[in-house]
Design a protein around this motif. Structure first.
Motif, short mmCIF file in Angstrom:
data_model
loop_
_atom_site.label_atom_id
_atom_site.label_comp_id
_atom_site.label_asym_id
_atom_site.label_seq_id
_atom_site.Cartn_x
_atom_site.Cartn_y
_atom_site.Cartn_z
N UNK A 1 -21.40 -50.90 51.00
CA UNK A 1 -21.18 -49.68 52.14
C UNK A 1 -19.87 -49.39 52.35
N UNK A 2 -18.48 -50.42 52.42
CA UNK A 2 -17.39 -49.77 53.27
C UNK A 2 -17.07 -49.06 51.75
N UNK A 3 -16.65 -49.36 50.27
CA UNK A 3 -16.48 -49.08 49.61
C UNK A 3 -17.48 -47.34 49.86
N UNK A 4 -18.48 -46.70 49.26
CA UNK A 4 -18.96 -45.56 49.62
C UNK A 4 -18.53 -44.92 50.97
N UNK A 5 -18.50 -46.18 52.29
CA UNK A 5 -17.85 -44.84 53.59
C UNK A 5 -16.29 -44.24 53.06
N UNK A 6 -15.84 -45.00 52.33
CA UNK A 6 -14.38 -44.60 51.94
C UNK A 6 -14.13 -43.55 51.31
N UNK A 7 -14.69 -43.11 50.42
CA UNK A 7 -15.07 -42.01 49.15
C UNK A 7 -15.95 -40.86 49.96
N UNK A 8 -16.40 -40.61 50.05
CA UNK A 8 -17.54 -40.55 51.43
C UNK A 8 -16.05 -39.63 52.48
N UNK A 9 -15.08 -40.32 53.00
CA UNK A 9 -13.96 -39.41 53.73
C UNK A 9 -12.84 -38.84 52.96
#
Length: 226
Positions: free
Chosen positions: A196-204
């Motif tokens: 979740x943290x990795x995906x959230x970072x990539x989304x940003x």
């Protein structure tokens, strides 16, 4: 995350033949779909990065109850898609078996387990996004459920196959495997949160890598912030 850590000859021949056949069938369908459908360039690049990251973390084994570890298959499925995710699972298992991490004879079974994690995570992630979930809970939930599906499949394969040389009756073997599956479910939650943290970072920084360009653009134009 789930992986059958048994040596060569642990499964009877009929089980090896069964899981190898099913594994080959799955990969055959995946290759056919890849040849039929177009794969975007960025997906190929992500697949290479995902395979390298998955293989690296896959080798960090915690010697608890036969061995547990993370392998980022949920993240790989979300980023690279179900088709390339299944191929990555195959490649990672081949290289891992070459290093002695997993039996060569169990490649079919382990590929099924890890490919299912990537496939389930991808489709659940997309379904949650369509329900307007934010990227963090969607990816966390999707990865956790994908990894949980792999853990349950792993346990089912072991129980169905049986273990050569084991003195445990099938009922006791089921109980022992259930404990292993439960341990893996706990690790699935941890890996799901990390995903979740990795995906959230990539989304940003690169929402196009997650396939959220259209959604993000629409929200920005409407004055809506995440």
């Amino acid at each position: 995350m789930a992986h059958i850590h048994l040596g060569e000859g642990s499964f009877p021949l009929w089980a090896l033949a069964l899981w190898t056949t099913v594994g080959v069938a799955l990969i055959s369908v995946v290759v056919y779909r890849i040849r039929k459908d177009s794969i975007k360039t960025h997906q190929i690049a992500l697949a290479g990065i995902g395979a390298a990251a998955s293989f690296a973390i896959f080798q960090l084994n915690i010697p608890v109850w036969g061995g547990i570890h993370m392998n980022l298959t949920g993240l790989v499925g979300i980023l690279a898609g179900p088709l390339l995710g299944a191929l990555i699972a195959l490649v990672v298992n081949i290289f891992s078996a070459a290093l002695g991490h997993g039996a060569v004879g169990l490649l079919g079974a382990n590929t099924l387990v890890n490919a299912s994690e990537a496939i389930v995570a991808y489709y659940i992630f997309k379904a949650l996004l369509r329900m307007d979930w934010d990227s963090f809970p969607a990816s966390t939930g999707a990865a956790t459920l994908g990894l949980s599906a792999g853990a349950i499949l792993m346990g089912a394969i072991i129980v169905i196959s049986g273990v050569n040389g084991s003195a445990l009756p099938r009922g006791d073997l089921t109980i022992a495997v259930a404990g292993l599956v439960g341990l893996n479910l706990g690790v699935a939650v941890i890996e799901g949160i990390l995903t979740g943290f990795v995906v959230q970072f990539l989304v940003s920084v690169r929402p196009d890598l997650i396939g959220l360009v259209d959604r993000t653009t629409t929200e920005d134009s409407a004055g809506v912030t995440a």
